[in-house]
Motif scaffolding. Structure first.
Motif, PDB file in Angstrom:
ATOM      1  N   HIS A  12      33.140  41.563  44.450  1.00 29.15           N
ATOM      2  CA  HIS A  12      31.681  41.508  44.393  1.00 29.15           C
ATOM      3  C   HIS A  12      31.039  42.534  45.318  1.00 29.15           C
ATOM      4  CE1 HIS A  12      31.302  38.094  41.792  1.00 29.15           C
ATOM      5  NE2 HIS A  12      32.051  37.335  42.564  1.00 29.15           N
ATOM      6  N   SER A  13      29.915  43.064  44.866  1.00 31.63           N
ATOM      7  CA  SER A  13      29.086  43.924  45.705  1.00 31.63           C
ATOM      8  C   SER A  13      28.410  43.059  46.767  1.00 31.63           C
ATOM      9  CB  SER A  13      28.022  44.609  44.851  1.00 31.63           C
ATOM     10  OG  SER A  13      27.089  43.637  44.371  1.00 31.63           O
ATOM     11  N   PRO A  14      27.858  43.681  47.827  1.00 27.93           N
ATOM     12  CA  PRO A  14      27.129  42.890  48.824  1.00 27.93           C
ATOM     13  C   PRO A  14      25.997  42.068  48.216  1.00 27.93           C
ATOM     14  CG  PRO A  14      27.570  45.080  49.680  1.00 27.93           C
ATOM     15  CD  PRO A  14      27.993  45.095  48.234  1.00 27.93           C
ATOM     16  N   GLN A  20      27.608  39.064  46.423  1.00 25.95           N
ATOM     17  CA  GLN A  20      28.092  38.122  47.425  1.00 25.95           C
ATOM     18  C   GLN A  20      26.935  37.332  48.025  1.00 25.95           C
ATOM     19  OE1 GLN A  20      30.167  40.729  50.129  1.00 25.95           O
ATOM     20  NE2 GLN A  20      32.121  40.547  49.031  1.00 25.95           N
ATOM     21  N   ALA A  21      25.840  38.022  48.279  1.00 22.16           N
ATOM     22  CA  ALA A  21      24.661  37.351  48.837  1.00 22.16           C
ATOM     23  C   ALA A  21      24.090  36.345  47.853  1.00 22.16           C
ATOM     24  CB  ALA A  21      23.599  38.391  49.208  1.00 22.16           C
ATOM     25  N   GLN A  72      19.001  49.844  52.943  1.00 22.79           N
ATOM     26  CA  GLN A  72      20.157  49.370  53.704  1.00 22.79           C
ATOM     27  C   GLN A  72      20.106  49.869  55.149  1.00 22.79           C
ATOM     28  OE1 GLN A  72      23.315  50.803  51.245  1.00 22.79           O
ATOM     29  NE2 GLN A  72      23.176  49.114  49.771  1.00 22.79           N
ATOM     30  N   LEU A 115      18.871  44.088  52.185  1.00 23.36           N
ATOM     31  CA  LEU A 115      19.817  44.032  51.080  1.00 23.36           C
ATOM     32  C   LEU A 115      19.263  44.837  49.907  1.00 23.36           C
ATOM     33  CD1 LEU A 115      22.507  42.608  50.266  1.00 23.36           C
ATOM     34  CD2 LEU A 115      21.095  40.849  49.196  1.00 23.36           C
TER      35      LEU A 115
END
Length: 307
Positions: free
Chosen positions: A278-280, A283-284, A86, A91
């Protein structure tokens, strides 16, 4: 003590599965390699971590405490790796998914490009039965699930991906009286069902009920792969999802029979609990699906859509 991260990972997986064989499969190692790592890890403790009764391995109370500690250590190491990625602008994190068994023919195609673009994402995907998928959603254990029939008692959000088309199938040279219509013989045929609770079973039972069949000869199996092999072996007929039959149709091992009212169709859907934060990574993945789904379907499922 001089145990390694690899030994911790091996012991944790053995503790979770209570099987050296299953642990080896999940870790993509040979069974002897897992046994050696387990033995070397045990040698650093005076108290047994495991015990074997008959041919089954059990985790001792001390071993369970060590497994909990190992899980914490591994999570911390994963966290360090993710923070490093990160920091470099990549990601990183875990993506947890449960899917019903037939979805194994669908879900990987929506994941491969996303994982290729994001090497810091770790995928944990459980291919299981419908009941376990519902339980994982209820317990908020996963980011997403894939189902073809939405569980009615859960409040879910979803993205439609691909139709799930079911046809009547049998062996290419099937034993029925060709001088009579197939529909007239339905009650006399051997029928192969999925287990109760399966989405495929639910659809098949619905079709049987609509047509008022009185099926007497029934074989019940616990996976679509098992049903498929039983059909190929000539044990009977079934109503199955087309998605898992590509090779068998091309090879002439299985034949689709034209029946009024078929194919039946549901929809493969990516689902999650409504309101979930949602976590990143999650979401991605949603963004990836919304943007790329049409292209992925055309690229990987053109044969299926046109069938």
């Amino acid at each position: 003590m001089h145990y390694t991260l690899n030994q911790l990972q091996v012991f944790l997986k053995v503790a979770q599965t209570q099987s050296v064989t299953k642990a080896a499969e999940l870790l993509h190692l040979t069974q002897p390699a897992v046994s050696i790592q387990l033995k070397n890890f045990q040698a650093q403790f005076d108290i047994p971590l495991t015990e074997v009764v008959g041919r089954k391995i059990y985790i001792t109370e001390f071993g369970k405490e060590i497994a909990e500690a190992a899980a914490e250590i591994i999570n911390q190491v994963n966290g360090i790796n993710q923070k490093s990625l990160q920091y470099k602008g990549q990601l990183a994190g875990r993506l947890k998914i449960t899917i019903v068994s037939t979805a194994k023919y669908v879900m990987p195609y929506f994941l491969s490009e996303f994982l290729r673009r994001n090497p810091g994402v770790e995928l944990l995907m459980d291919v299981t039965n419908k009941q376990r998928v519902v339980e994982s959603l209820e317990a908020n254990e996963v980011d997403f699930s894939m189902v073809s029939i939405l569980p009615q008692k859960l409040n879910l959000e979803h993205i439609d991906l691909l139709p799930n088309k079911l046809y009547m199938v049998g062996k290419t040279r099937s034993s029925f009286d060709e001088s009579r219509s197939l529909e007239e013989q339905f009650d006399e045929l051997n029928w192969i069902y999925r287990e109760k609770g399966s989405g495929t079973r639910q659809m098949m039972e619905s079709f049987v009920e609509q047509n008022h069949w009185a099926i007497a000869k029934k074989l019940e199996l616990t996976s679509n792969e098992a049903v498929k092999q039983a059909v190929i072996a000539g044990l009977g007929f079934s109503i199955m999802p087309l998605i898992g039959l590509k090779n068998e149709l091309n090879n002439g091992d299985i034949k689709i029979f034209s029946v009024s009212g078929l194919p039946m169709a549901t929809m493969w859907q990516l689902v999650w609990v409504k309101g979930k934060k949602h976590s990143p990574v999650a979401q991605a993945f949603i963004s990836h699906i919304k943007k790329e789904a049409a292209t992925l379907i055309q690229k990987n499922f053109d044969w299926y859509i046109k069938y």
